[in-house]
Write an enzyme that holds these catalytic residues in place. Structure first.
Site, short mmCIF file in Angstrom:
data_model
loop_
_atom_site.label_atom_id
_atom_site.label_comp_id
_atom_site.label_asym_id
_atom_site.label_seq_id
_atom_site.Cartn_x
_atom_site.Cartn_y
_atom_site.Cartn_z
N TYR A 141 0.96 -1.16 0.04
CA TYR A 141 -0.11 -0.05 -0.06
C TYR A 141 0.77 1.22 -0.05
CZ TYR A 141 -4.64 -1.70 0.74
OH TYR A 141 -5.96 -2.04 0.48
N LYS A 192 2.83 -15.45 2.90
CA LYS A 192 2.88 -16.06 1.64
C LYS A 192 4.50 -15.97 1.39
CE LYS A 192 1.56 -17.68 -2.51
NZ LYS A 192 0.82 -18.89 -2.33
N ASP A 224 -3.42 -18.04 0.71
CA ASP A 224 -4.48 -18.76 -0.39
C ASP A 224 -5.25 -19.71 0.71
OD1 ASP A 224 -1.95 -20.21 0.07
OD2 ASP A 224 -1.99 -21.03 -2.18
N ASP A 248 -6.63 -6.64 3.95
CA ASP A 248 -7.84 -6.10 3.17
C ASP A 248 -8.68 -6.99 2.78
OD1 ASP A 248 -9.30 -3.95 2.01
OD2 ASP A 248 -8.16 -4.43 0.12
N ASP A 252 -12.71 -8.76 4.31
CA ASP A 252 -14.07 -8.63 3.70
C ASP A 252 -14.53 -10.09 3.64
OD1 ASP A 252 -13.89 -5.75 3.17
OD2 ASP A 252 -14.32 -6.20 0.84
#
Ligand code: IPM
Ligand code: MG
Length: 360
Positions: A141, A192, A224, A248, A252
Site C-alpha cells: 500500500y 505468503k 491462499d 484487506d 472482507d
C-alpha cells in the site's frame, strides 16, 4: 477529563450513519454523564469538493488534536476519475499514515439473531467470533517505488513494492498477541512465505515475538489456504494477524461470513491507543441519501472507540447491550432483513438504540 472526539462523516451514506453514531454518544452524555465533546471535520470526497484535497490541513490539525476519531466512509463514483492524489481513498490512507494508525482491528462476530443471514450453513458460523489484526501502515500500500512506466519497447508497465520492516512486523505482532490474551489465546499469522521474501521475514519476526507470549498458541497459514479455511471452517480462528494487503482481502471475506457487513465495526490504533473508528462497509453510493443504510456498524464503532481510546468500557457495553436489544425486538434495516421482521430506516434504527439505552 473531557474526551475530544473528531467526527468525520465522509461521503455516500457516511453522513447518515455518522449522524446516528453521534446521536448515541450524545445520548450517553445526556443520560449517563459521559464527558465528551464532538467536533466535525472533512475527509474524502466531501473534503475534495470543499477544500480541494482529500485530507486537508485543517482536518490534519483536528485529527492530531483529538483523542479519537469516528469516521463514516469515503469514496464514490463522482471522484473515481480524479487523478490519484485527489481520490477520497487517498484521504483515508493519508490519515492512517499521518497518525501512525498501524493496528487495524476488524472483528467478525455473528449475532445469533442474524444467523440466517450468512451465506454459509448456520452450524459453520453459529457462535463465530474472530478478530483480524491487519497491519495498516506498510506493505504494498505504501511501498516505494511505485508507478506506471514505459519500457524501451514502448510497452507500459505498472509496478508496486511489497516491503515490510522488522520493526513494523514486531509492533503488529505484539498488538495481535496482546489482543489474543484478552480472547482465546490463539494467533494465526497469515503470509505468503513460500513465495515472497517480505513474508519470509514476516514469519521469522512473528515467531521471535511469539517467544514473549508462551501462553498464546501460534500457527501460520499461507494466504491462499487462509482464504479457503475462512469459508471452510471459520470457527477454528481466534486472532488472525496479517499484512495490509492480505488483511484487506481476508477481512472482507470474514465480514461476509457473518452475513451482515452492515453490522461490523473496526478500529485503527496507534501505539498509544488513539484511534480512528469506522464501519467496515464502504460508502454505498447506490443507497446514499435514501435513509436506508444500517447505522449499527457505526454505532458499534462508537462502542469500540469508548473501549479502546477513551478507556470507558462500561459505556461501550451499554451500547452493545442496546444493539442486542433492538435486534431482539426484530428491528432490521434492509441489509439484514428476514421474513417476519420489521424493516426500518437509518434514523429509526438509531432512535431505537437510543430508546434501548435510555430504558436500560
Ligand atoms: C478498507 C478499504 C480501504 C483499504 C480502501 C478504501 C483504501 O478497502 O478499509 O478495507 O484498502 O484499506
Ligand atoms: Mg477493504
Amino acid at each position: 477529563m473531557t474526551h475530544k472526539v473528531l467526527v468525520l462523516p465522509g461521503d455516500g451514506i457516511g453522513p447518515e450513519i455518522v449522524t446516528e453514531g453521534a446521536k448515541i454518544l450524545q445520548c450517553l452524555q445526556q443520560e449517563y454523564g459521559l464527558n465528551i465533546v464532538l467536533e466535525y471535520g472533512l475527509l474524502g470526497g466531501s473534503a475534495v469538493n470543499a477544500l480541494g484535497e482529500p485530507y486537508p490541513a485543517e482536518t490534519r490539525r483536528q485529527a492530531r488534536a483529538a483523542d479519537a476519531i469516528l469516521l463514516g466512509a469515503v469514496g464514490g463514483p463522482q471522484w473515481d476519475t480524479l487523478e490519484r492524489p485527489l481520490r477520497p481513498e487517498r484521504g483515508l490512507l493519508a490519515i492512517r499514515s499521518d497518525l501512525a494508525l498501524f493496528a487495524n482491528l476488524r472483528p467478525a462476530i455473528l449475532y445469533p439473531q442474524l444467523a440466517a443471514a450468512s451465506s454459509l450453513k448456520p452450524d459453520l458460523v453459529a457462535g463465530l467470533d474472530l478478530l483480524i489484526v491487519r497491519e495498516l501502515n506498510g506493505d504494498i500500500y505504501f511501498g516505494q517505488p511505485r508507478g506506471i512506466r514505459t519500457l524501451e519497447n514502448g510497452e507500459r508497465e505498472g509496478f508496486n513494492t511489497m516491503v515490510y520492516r522488522q520493526s513494523e512486523i514486531e509492533r503488529i505482532a505484539r498488538a495481535a498477541f496482546e489482543a489474543a490474551r484478552k480472547r482465546h489465546r490463539k494467533v494465526c499469522s497469515v503470509d505468503k512465505a513460500n513465495v515472497l521474501e517480505a513474508s519470509e521475514l514476516w514469519r521469522e519476526v512473528i515467531e521471535r515475538v511469539a517467544r514473549d507470549y508462551p501462553d498464546v498458541a501460534l500457527s501460520h497459514l499461507y494466504v491462499d489456504n487462509a482464504a479457503m479455511q475462512l469459508v471452510r471452517a471459520p470457527k477454528q480462528f481466534d486472532v488472525i494477524v496479517t499484512g495490509n494487503l492480505f488483511g484487506d482481502i481476508l477481512s472482507d471475506c470474514a465480514a461476509m461470513l457473518t452475513g451482515s457487513i452492515g453490522m461490523l465495526p473496526s478500529a485503527s490504533l496507534d501505539a498509544k491507543g488513539k484511534g480512528l473508528y469506522e464501519p467496515i462497509h464502504g460508502s454505498a453510493p447506490d443507497i446514499a441519501g435514501k435513509g436506508a443504510a444500517n447505522p449499527l456498524a457505526t454505532i458499534l464503532s462508537a462502542a469500540m472507540l469508548l473501549r479502546h481510546s477513551l478507556n470507558e468500557p462500561e459505556y461501550a457495553e451499554r451500547i452493545e447491550r442496546a444493539v442486542g436489544q433492538v435486534l431482539d425486538q426484530g428491528l432490521r434495516t434492509l441489509d439484514i432483513m428476514a421474513e417476519g421482521m420489521t424493516p426500518v430506516g437509518t434514523q429509526a434504527m438509531g432512535d431505537a438504540v437510543v430508546a434501548a439505552l435510555v430504558g436500560d
